[in-house]
Design a protein around this motif. Sequence first.
Motif, PDB file in Angstrom:
ATOM      1  N   LEU A 330     -28.070 -40.160 -14.880  1.00 52.61           N
ATOM      2  CA  LEU A 330     -28.783 -41.055 -13.830  1.00 52.61           C
ATOM      3  C   LEU A 330     -27.620 -42.208 -13.502  1.00 52.61           C
ATOM      4  O   LEU A 330     -27.528 -42.400 -12.371  1.00 52.61           O
ATOM      5  CB  LEU A 330     -29.909 -41.965 -14.533  1.00 52.61           C
ATOM      6  N   GLY A 331     -26.939 -42.587 -14.362  1.00 50.05           N
ATOM      7  CA  GLY A 331     -25.680 -43.386 -14.128  1.00 50.05           C
ATOM      8  C   GLY A 331     -24.828 -42.878 -13.359  1.00 50.05           C
ATOM      9  O   GLY A 331     -24.185 -43.576 -12.287  1.00 50.05           O
ATOM     10  N   GLU A 332     -24.384 -41.410 -13.238  1.00 53.45           N
ATOM     11  CA  GLU A 332     -23.670 -40.751 -12.649  1.00 53.45           C
ATOM     12  C   GLU A 332     -24.202 -40.604 -10.886  1.00 53.45           C
ATOM     13  O   GLU A 332     -23.744 -40.732  -9.945  1.00 53.45           O
ATOM     14  CB  GLU A 332     -23.414 -39.327 -12.768  1.00 53.45           C
ATOM     15  N   SER A 333     -25.596 -40.324 -11.010  1.00 54.69           N
ATOM     16  CA  SER A 333     -26.228 -40.157  -9.583  1.00 54.69           C
ATOM     17  C   SER A 333     -26.592 -41.456  -8.880  1.00 54.69           C
ATOM     18  O   SER A 333     -26.401 -41.557  -7.766  1.00 54.69           O
ATOM     19  CB  SER A 333     -27.316 -39.494  -9.887  1.00 54.69           C
ATOM     20  N   LEU A 334     -27.164 -42.540  -9.442  1.00 53.92           N
ATOM     21  CA  LEU A 334     -27.703 -43.725  -8.911  1.00 53.92           C
ATOM     22  C   LEU A 334     -26.615 -44.661  -8.395  1.00 53.92           C
ATOM     23  O   LEU A 334     -26.922 -45.588  -7.592  1.00 53.92           O
ATOM     24  CB  LEU A 334     -28.603 -44.087  -9.836  1.00 53.92           C
ATOM     25  N   ARG A 335     -25.425 -44.661  -8.869  1.00 53.09           N
ATOM     26  CA  ARG A 335     -24.439 -45.486  -8.450  1.00 53.09           C
ATOM     27  C   ARG A 335     -23.881 -45.094  -6.951  1.00 53.09           C
ATOM     28  O   ARG A 335     -22.752 -44.384  -6.874  1.00 53.09           O
ATOM     29  CB  ARG A 335     -23.305 -45.688  -9.322  1.00 53.09           C
ATOM     30  N   VAL A 336     -24.732 -45.663  -5.832  1.00 56.43           N
ATOM     31  CA  VAL A 336     -24.359 -45.229  -4.635  1.00 56.43           C
ATOM     32  C   VAL A 336     -23.952 -46.223  -3.681  1.00 56.43           C
ATOM     33  O   VAL A 336     -24.346 -47.408  -3.832  1.00 56.43           O
ATOM     34  CB  VAL A 336     -25.788 -44.710  -3.812  1.00 56.43           C
ATOM     35  N   PRO A 337     -22.574 -46.027  -2.925  1.00 55.78           N
ATOM     36  CA  PRO A 337     -21.810 -47.082  -2.439  1.00 55.78           C
ATOM     37  C   PRO A 337     -23.087 -47.741  -1.379  1.00 55.78           C
ATOM     38  O   PRO A 337     -23.918 -46.983  -0.851  1.00 55.78           O
ATOM     39  CB  PRO A 337     -20.917 -46.493  -1.395  1.00 55.78           C
ATOM     40  N   GLY A 338     -22.930 -49.172  -1.446  1.00 55.51           N
ATOM     41  CA  GLY A 338     -23.954 -49.915  -0.520  1.00 55.51           C
ATOM     42  C   GLY A 338     -25.600 -50.015  -1.173  1.00 55.51           C
ATOM     43  O   GLY A 338     -26.224 -50.928  -0.621  1.00 55.51           O
ATOM     44  N   TRP A 339     -25.639 -49.505  -2.395  1.00 56.93           N
ATOM     45  CA  TRP A 339     -27.070 -49.559  -3.106  1.00 56.93           C
ATOM     46  C   TRP A 339     -26.971 -50.639  -4.488  1.00 56.93           C
ATOM     47  O   TRP A 339     -26.279 -50.115  -5.137  1.00 56.93           O
ATOM     48  CB  TRP A 339     -27.832 -48.289  -3.177  1.00 56.93           C
ATOM     49  N   ARG A 340     -27.536 -51.474  -4.236  1.00 55.74           N
ATOM     50  CA  ARG A 340     -27.844 -52.250  -5.410  1.00 55.74           C
ATOM     51  C   ARG A 340     -28.999 -51.486  -6.442  1.00 55.74           C
ATOM     52  O   ARG A 340     -29.931 -51.132  -5.765  1.00 55.74           O
ATOM     53  CB  ARG A 340     -28.029 -53.757  -5.209  1.00 55.74           C
ATOM     54  N   VAL A 341     -28.750 -51.694  -7.681  1.00 58.74           N
ATOM     55  CA  VAL A 341     -29.721 -50.647  -8.542  1.00 58.74           C
ATOM     56  C   VAL A 341     -30.331 -51.738  -9.512  1.00 58.74           C
ATOM     57  O   VAL A 341     -29.712 -52.425 -10.380  1.00 58.74           O
ATOM     58  CB  VAL A 341     -28.890 -49.683  -9.249  1.00 58.74           C
ATOM     59  N   TRP A 342     -31.583 -51.692  -9.561  1.00 57.09           N
ATOM     60  CA  TRP A 342     -32.652 -52.288 -10.704  1.00 57.09           C
ATOM     61  C   TRP A 342     -33.391 -51.192 -11.479  1.00 57.09           C
ATOM     62  O   TRP A 342     -34.177 -50.240 -10.786  1.00 57.09           O
ATOM     63  CB  TRP A 342     -33.322 -53.267  -9.899  1.00 57.09           C
ATOM     64  N   VAL A 343     -33.374 -51.483 -12.689  1.00 53.75           N
ATOM     65  CA  VAL A 343     -34.044 -50.480 -13.580  1.00 53.75           C
ATOM     66  C   VAL A 343     -34.858 -51.187 -14.723  1.00 53.75           C
ATOM     67  O   VAL A 343     -34.456 -52.043 -15.273  1.00 53.75           O
ATOM     68  CB  VAL A 343     -33.041 -49.490 -14.237  1.00 53.75           C
TER      69      VAL A 343
END
Length: 417
Positions: A330-343
């Motif tokens: 998930l850490g590899e997939s969800l770190r997308v430029p322009g997108w802040r991530v909350w889990v």
Amino acid sequence: MAERIALFATAARGTEDLLAEELKELGARRIRQDRGGVRFMATLDEALMVSLWSRIAMRVLYPLGTFEAHGAEGLYEAALSIPWEEHLNPDTTFAVDATLKDSEHSHSGFVALKVKDAIVDRIRNAVGARPDVNTRNPDVSVVAHLARETLSLSLDLCGEPLHRRGYRVRPTPAPLKETLAAALLRAASYTGEEAVVDPMCGSGTLLIEAGLIARKRAPGLNRDFAVERWPELGTRARELLADMRADARRNERKVTVPLLGFDKDPEALDAAIRNVRAAKLSEEIQLAEGDATQLPKLPDSGGLLITNPPYGDRLGSGGQKGMKSFYYKLGESLRVPGWRVWVLSGNTAFESAFHSRPSMKRDMWNGPIACTLLGYRPPVGSGFSQREDGSEAPLRVPHQSADVAPVRPQHEGEEDS
């Protein structure tokens, strides 16, 4: 209830401060956070506004009294001292919902029964007839909470808990409560002005709550409230709510940002589609089958990627080692430029396995499960600035605008405390 009275709004543990902010926006006064909720002052108009518009509160309670209650007789005598004839009459139905904490009594049903007996006897002695009990859809909902030997009695303005928005027609195992989903979105400073993606959307709760915010739709718009059937306040409450509902419908807006959901489980995806349809957000929310560890290309606009991944009980074999491997992917997939991530994570292994340092953490509870909400900045190089030393600049958090115009205070010059 022409003047302000003391009320108590309940909330999931860890969301009390978020509810307090929301209540202030909705016109409540003298707001004070407490364990499991927020105490505040409100007129009838303001209390109804909170009931209609609060996304985070689970109940809005009108406290009647707190008593030391020893044994069965103590429960009965405490409840008997309340002037129930001011709140019920023989033509209204009622029910008692009891909860216990560290009590000498082992069954909440017994506590509810003693309170019910006292209410019936008090009204019968006062007016010569008794009201009937209706556990499915009572006119008046009485809430009894017994902590050790302290009994608190309240009336519930809303009846059914506020998380029951009416759109969950197809649940999935361990669904996220609607009120908690809304609290996560507020914690992430979501205002409806940016795109949202949930890569493990399950039954669609986070996306639907985001859609309601983006539409500026009142979460209680399509339900009724118990206070509308109260003998003393019902007529006035119905009139006020009719006006508030009409205003809410007039002020809804079109959603101009993408709301996207993915799930690799076909049954979960089917549940999300049905729930989105029931919420009347099919045009606003797009759903597709997809694996969160192999996320499809997201819009270049960026936005909020928010999700509640499995905690470890529904991934099959592999145990905690398998969970860590899943979280790493998930850490590899969800770190997308322009997108802040909350889990929202209910597994203590998540943070280290995700292999990225969160910029924000807070403890929250998903029902009985202790969780951590983690916020991650967009990856460097995605329009996110760096300092000269190469470290990340602080995240600029969007302003949390009011979801609805606050109620104008009736007492000019009254100060918050």
